[in-house]
Design a protein around this motif. Structure first.
Motif, short mmCIF file in Angstrom:
data_model
loop_
_atom_site.label_atom_id
_atom_site.label_comp_id
_atom_site.label_asym_id
_atom_site.label_seq_id
_atom_site.Cartn_x
_atom_site.Cartn_y
_atom_site.Cartn_z
N LEU A 1 0.66 -1.23 -0.09
CA LEU A 1 -0.17 -0.01 -0.20
C LEU A 1 0.85 1.28 -0.13
N ALA A 2 1.71 1.44 0.99
CA ALA A 2 2.44 2.42 1.15
C ALA A 2 3.35 2.78 -0.43
N ASP A 3 4.06 1.50 -0.86
CA ASP A 3 4.66 1.54 -1.96
C ASP A 3 3.89 2.14 -3.24
N ASN A 4 2.74 1.33 -3.50
CA ASN A 4 1.88 2.23 -4.55
C ASN A 4 1.16 3.58 -4.17
N LEU A 5 1.06 4.00 -3.15
CA LEU A 5 0.72 5.39 -2.76
C LEU A 5 1.66 6.18 -3.09
N ALA A 6 3.12 6.12 -2.83
CA ALA A 6 4.12 6.82 -3.26
C ALA A 6 4.21 6.83 -4.84
N ARG A 7 4.02 5.67 -5.51
CA ARG A 7 4.26 5.79 -6.95
C ARG A 7 2.88 6.59 -7.49
N PHE A 8 1.82 6.39 -6.96
CA PHE A 8 0.62 7.38 -7.39
C PHE A 8 1.19 8.83 -7.13
N HIS A 9 1.46 9.01 -6.09
CA HIS A 9 2.01 10.60 -5.83
C HIS A 9 2.99 11.05 -6.67
N ALA A 10 3.88 10.30 -7.17
CA ALA A 10 4.85 10.67 -7.81
C ALA A 10 4.51 10.61 -9.62
N ASP A 11 3.78 9.53 -10.26
CA ASP A 11 3.13 9.28 -11.41
C ASP A 11 2.07 10.43 -11.52
N GLY B 1 10.57 7.40 -5.41
CA GLY B 1 9.71 8.23 -5.97
C GLY B 1 9.98 9.65 -5.74
N LYS B 2 9.01 10.40 -5.24
CA LYS B 2 9.04 11.94 -4.70
C LYS B 2 8.95 11.94 -3.34
N ALA B 3 8.71 10.72 -2.50
CA ALA B 3 8.67 10.61 -1.13
C ALA B 3 10.26 10.54 -0.55
N ARG C 1 1.39 14.83 -7.77
CA ARG C 1 0.87 15.28 -6.48
C ARG C 1 1.70 16.44 -5.86
N PRO C 2 1.10 17.47 -5.38
CA PRO C 2 1.78 18.51 -4.98
C PRO C 2 2.27 18.32 -3.38
N GLU C 3 1.56 17.37 -2.82
CA GLU C 3 1.98 17.16 -1.23
C GLU C 3 3.34 16.62 -0.93
N ALA C 4 3.94 17.20 0.02
CA ALA C 4 5.29 16.75 0.56
C ALA C 4 5.20 15.59 1.32
N LEU C 5 5.50 14.42 0.75
CA LEU C 5 5.26 12.83 1.24
C LEU C 5 6.62 12.34 1.92
N SER C 6 6.21 11.94 3.14
CA SER C 6 7.21 11.02 3.72
C SER C 6 6.96 9.63 4.20
#
Length: 365
Positions: free
Chosen positions: A27-37, A61-63, A40-45
Motif C-alpha cells: 500500500l505504501a509503495d503504491n501510494l508513493a508511486r501514485f503520488h509521483a506518477d 519516487g518523490k517521497a 501530486r503537490p504534497e510533501a510525502l514522507s
C-alpha cells in the motif's frame, strides 16, 4: 495547485518501501508511486525500519524516506509506531497515516501540534489465531484507542466498517487495495521456479493458522491435485510442522516466500487457479492481486472473501468441501469475471485518488 496546498503527509506503520513484506508495505509503495506518477503537490514522507533497509535510500519516487532504529514487526512494532508518529508530529506533519493499531497506545498522550491522524485498522487483528490471549487483548484495546483518538479511520472492507460502527459508533472511510501491479509484466522478464507440476493451482500467503494452510494441503493431498504453495514455512512451529508433514507428497511443492516481481509474476501467470484460505481480515491484498491475473479462485467461505470477490469465486469451509470443489474446476469465464471486478474496483489509480482526497480533506480542516 497552489503552493499553500503543499500539505505534509507522512505514512508510518509499515516495514518500509520499496515493498518487500506484506499488504501495508505494498500500500505504501503504491501510494508513493501514485503520488509521483500524478505529480501530486504534497510533501510525502514514509517511515521505514532501518534493520530491513541497511542501504537506506533517501527517496522513493518523490517521497522522502525516514528511518527508525526499531523493528516494525512483533512486539517492537508498538515502539516503532509510537516513535515514528512522535517524530512525524515533531516534523510538522499535517496528516499522518498510521497503518495498523499497534502505535495507538501513544494517541491519548501525544501532543499533536495540529497533526491530523488517520488510522488504517487493518483486519480484526485481535481475532487472529497466531496471537496469544494477552496479545489479542492488547490488540483489541489498541483498536479501541485508535478508533476513539484518530481524526479518521480507514477500513478496507465494508464488513470491517460495520464492525467499527456497531462496536464504537464510528463511521469509517472504506478504501480497499489496488492489485493491478500484479498483472504488469516486469522487465526484463523472469522465469518461474523450476520443476513446477503441470496444471498446478497456486496458494500464496503467510503460514499462519487463520489462513487455513493445513486445510488446503490436506485437500490437495486427498484430491491428488497439483499445488504450489508459497510461504514462510520456517518462521514458526506451525509452518515447520506442516512442511515436515506434507513435504514428501509427490504433487505438492512447498516453496519459500518469493518477493522478486519477475519470478512471482511468472508463477502467478502459470497457475491454473488460485486457492485463498484467509479467514480473518478485510479485503486481502493477495486476493485482489490474483483477481487481476484472471484465474479461477477457490476462497475460504467468510464474509470478507465473499465481499471482495462479490460472490464470483467458488467457496469452501473445510477439507471435504474443498476436495468437492476441486472435482469440478471453475471455467476460464469465471476467472475473467473476477478480473473484470478487479479492474473496476481494485486499481491503484482509484485507491490512490481516495487516499489523497482524504489527506486533503483532513489537512484543510
Amino acid at each position: 495547485m497552489a503552493n499553500e496546498n503543499r500539505h505534509r503527509i507522512a505514512i508510518l506503520g509499515c516495514v518500509g518501501v520499496p515493498a518487500r513484506y506484506g499488504g501495508f508495505e505494498t500500500l505504501a509503495d503504491n501510494l508513493a508511486r501514485f503520488h509521483a506518477d500524478t505529480n501530486r503537490p504534497e510533501a510525502l514522507s514514509i517511515y521505514c525500519s532501518r534493520p530491513a533497509y541497511p542501504d537506506q535510500p533517501e527517496v522513493f519516487g518523490k517521497a522522502k524516506l525516514r528511518y527508525s532504529r526499531f523493528r516494525a514487526n512483533g512486539a517492537s512494532s508498538v515502539v516503532y509506531d509510537a516513535a515514528t508518529l512522535r517524530d512525524a508530529i515533531r516534523c510538522g506533519t499535517d496528516v499522518a497515516l498510521m497503518l495498523g493499531v499497534s502505535g495507538a497506545v501513544a494517541l491519548p498522550v501525544l501532543a499533536r501540534q495540529g497533526t491530523r491522524i488517520i488510522t488504517h485498522v487493518d483486519g480484526l487483528e485481535w481475532r487472529r489465531g497466531k496471537w496469544s490471549r494477552p496479545a489479542r487483548a492488547f490488540l483489541r484495546w489498541s483498536e479501541g484507542l485508535a478508533v476513539r483518538h484518530s481524526d479518521a479511520v480507514i477500513a478496507d472492507s465494508s464488513a470491517i466498517a460495520d464492525h467499527l460502527r456497531h462496536d464504537y459508533g464510528v463511521e469509517a472511510e472504506v478504501i480497499a487495495y489496488g492489485g493491478d501491479h500484479a498483472s504488469a509484466a516486469p522487465q526484463p522478464p523472469s522465469a518461474a521456479p523450476p520443476d513446477l507440476p503441470e496444471g498446478y493451482a497456486l496458494a500464496l500467503c503467510r503460514i499462519e493458522p487463520e489462513n487455513n494452510v493445513d486445510m488446503i494441503l490436506a485437500a490437495f493431498t486427498d484430491a491428488a491435485k497439483p499445488l504450489v504453495f508459497v510461504g514462510n514455512w520456517g518462521d514458526n512451529a506451525y509452518g515447520r510442522a506442516l512442511k515436515a508433514r506434507f513435504r514428501n507428497v509427490p504433487h505438492l511443492q512447498l516453496l519459500d516466500s518469493i518477493y522478486a516481481p519477475g519470478p512471482l509474476f511468472a508463477l502467478r501467470q502459470g497457475a491454473s487457479a488460485y486457492i485463498h484460505g484467509h479467514s480473518a481480515g478485510g479485503t486481502n491484498p493477495a486476493l485482489v492481486e490474483m483477481m487481476h491475473i484472471g484465474h479461477p479462485i477457490f476462497a475460504f467461505d467468510c464474509v470478507f472473501n465473499r465481499l471482495a470477490t462479490q460472490d464470483a469465486a467458488r467457496y469452501f469451509t473445510d477439507t471435504a468441501s474443498l476436495v468437492a470443489a476441486l472435482s469440478t474446476p471453475m471455467t476460464a469465464e469465471q476467472g475473467t469475471a473476477l478480473q473484470r471486478i478487479a479492474q473496476r474496483d481494485y486499481t491503484w489509480a482509484k485507491v490512490g485518488a481516495q487516499y489523497f482526497d482524504l489527506f486533503d480533506r483532513l489537512a484543510a480542516r
